[in-house]
Design a protein around this motif. Structure first.
Motif, PDB file in Angstrom:
ATOM      1  N   GLU A 145      -5.623  63.046  14.087  1.00 20.04           N
ATOM      2  CA  GLU A 145      -4.322  63.342  14.701  1.00 20.04           C
ATOM      3  C   GLU A 145      -3.948  62.349  15.796  1.00 20.04           C
ATOM      4  O   GLU A 145      -2.812  62.298  16.223  1.00 20.04           O
ATOM      5  CB  GLU A 145      -4.276  64.774  15.236  1.00 20.04           C
ATOM      6  N   ARG A 146      -4.885  61.513  16.241  1.00 19.33           N
ATOM      7  CA  ARG A 146      -4.605  60.514  17.277  1.00 19.33           C
ATOM      8  C   ARG A 146      -4.378  59.109  16.718  1.00 19.33           C
ATOM      9  O   ARG A 146      -4.013  58.199  17.460  1.00 19.33           O
ATOM     10  CB  ARG A 146      -5.770  60.448  18.268  1.00 19.33           C
ATOM     11  N   LEU A 147      -4.594  58.898  15.438  1.00 21.20           N
ATOM     12  CA  LEU A 147      -4.524  57.539  14.887  1.00 21.20           C
ATOM     13  C   LEU A 147      -3.184  56.862  15.130  1.00 21.20           C
ATOM     14  O   LEU A 147      -3.135  55.670  15.437  1.00 21.20           O
ATOM     15  CB  LEU A 147      -4.856  57.542  13.400  1.00 21.20           C
ATOM     16  N   ALA A 148      -2.088  57.584  14.998  1.00 22.89           N
ATOM     17  CA  ALA A 148      -0.771  56.975  15.195  1.00 22.89           C
ATOM     18  C   ALA A 148      -0.595  56.452  16.620  1.00 22.89           C
ATOM     19  O   ALA A 148       0.204  55.545  16.847  1.00 22.89           O
ATOM     20  CB  ALA A 148       0.332  57.968  14.853  1.00 22.89           C
ATOM     21  N   ASP A 149      -1.351  56.998  17.576  1.00 19.95           N
ATOM     22  CA  ASP A 149      -1.267  56.533  18.966  1.00 19.95           C
ATOM     23  C   ASP A 149      -1.723  55.087  19.118  1.00 19.95           C
ATOM     24  O   ASP A 149      -1.406  54.439  20.110  1.00 19.95           O
ATOM     25  CB  ASP A 149      -2.138  57.394  19.887  1.00 19.95           C
ATOM     26  N   PHE A 150      -2.465  54.578  18.158  1.00 18.72           N
ATOM     27  CA  PHE A 150      -3.048  53.243  18.271  1.00 18.72           C
ATOM     28  C   PHE A 150      -2.263  52.176  17.515  1.00 18.72           C
ATOM     29  O   PHE A 150      -2.700  51.032  17.418  1.00 18.72           O
ATOM     30  CB  PHE A 150      -4.500  53.270  17.788  1.00 18.72           C
TER      31      PHE A 150
ATOM     32  N   PRO B 128       1.809  50.518  16.873  1.00 18.44           N
ATOM     33  CA  PRO B 128       3.212  50.543  17.298  1.00 18.44           C
ATOM     34  C   PRO B 128       4.092  51.145  16.198  1.00 18.44           C
ATOM     35  O   PRO B 128       3.725  51.156  15.027  1.00 18.44           O
ATOM     36  CB  PRO B 128       3.540  49.056  17.523  1.00 18.44           C
ATOM     37  N   ASP B 129       5.250  51.653  16.599  1.00 16.10           N
ATOM     38  CA  ASP B 129       6.168  52.264  15.630  1.00 16.10           C
ATOM     39  C   ASP B 129       6.612  51.283  14.550  1.00 16.10           C
ATOM     40  O   ASP B 129       6.943  51.686  13.442  1.00 16.10           O
ATOM     41  CB  ASP B 129       7.400  52.827  16.339  1.00 16.10           C
ATOM     42  N   ASP B 130       6.630  49.993  14.871  1.00 18.88           N
ATOM     43  CA  ASP B 130       7.069  49.008  13.890  1.00 18.88           C
ATOM     44  C   ASP B 130       5.915  48.436  13.066  1.00 18.88           C
ATOM     45  O   ASP B 130       6.071  47.438  12.379  1.00 18.88           O
ATOM     46  CB  ASP B 130       7.855  47.884  14.559  1.00 18.88           C
ATOM     47  N   TYR B 131       4.747  49.067  13.115  1.00 18.44           N
ATOM     48  CA  TYR B 131       3.603  48.633  12.299  1.00 18.44           C
ATOM     49  C   TYR B 131       4.024  48.659  10.834  1.00 18.44           C
ATOM     50  O   TYR B 131       4.607  49.629  10.361  1.00 18.44           O
ATOM     51  CB  TYR B 131       2.414  49.565  12.556  1.00 18.44           C
TER      52      TYR B 131
END
Length: 95
Positions: free
Chosen positions: A65-70, A72-75
């Protein structure tokens, strides 16, 4: 070779301690710790080597659940344009 499902232990800090993904042993030897260079060094990550099979892996690792924190939104994987990695994989799968 049989598939090994690693043991996962959730921790209070949003990470999870895992056993080796290859052989299932829970005997990682610390190799080095490094800051996350993309987040300005706010997080530190430890790489370990399995003493049984030699696989090198991140442990503890961020919980799912924390992976998206690492990232950027434009990945690129998060983008739906025709050139993103996710779209290229989907196109190969359909062929």
């Amino acid at each position: 070779m049989e598939t090994v499902r690693p043991r996962v232990v959730q921790t209070a800090d949003g990470t999870e301690h895992i056993a080796c993904n290859l052989c299932g042993a829970d005997d990682g030897e610390p190799l080095f710790t490094s800051p996350d260079l993309h987040l300005g060094g706010l997080e530190r990550f430890e790489m370990v080597r399995c003493r049984r099979c030699g696989l090198i892996y991140l442990n503890p690792r961020p919980a799912g659940e924390r992976l998206a924190d690492f990232y950027p939104d434009d990945y690129s994987v998060f983008q739906e344009d025709r050139w993103s990695l996710g779209m290229r994989i989907r196109r190969l799968h359909v062929r």
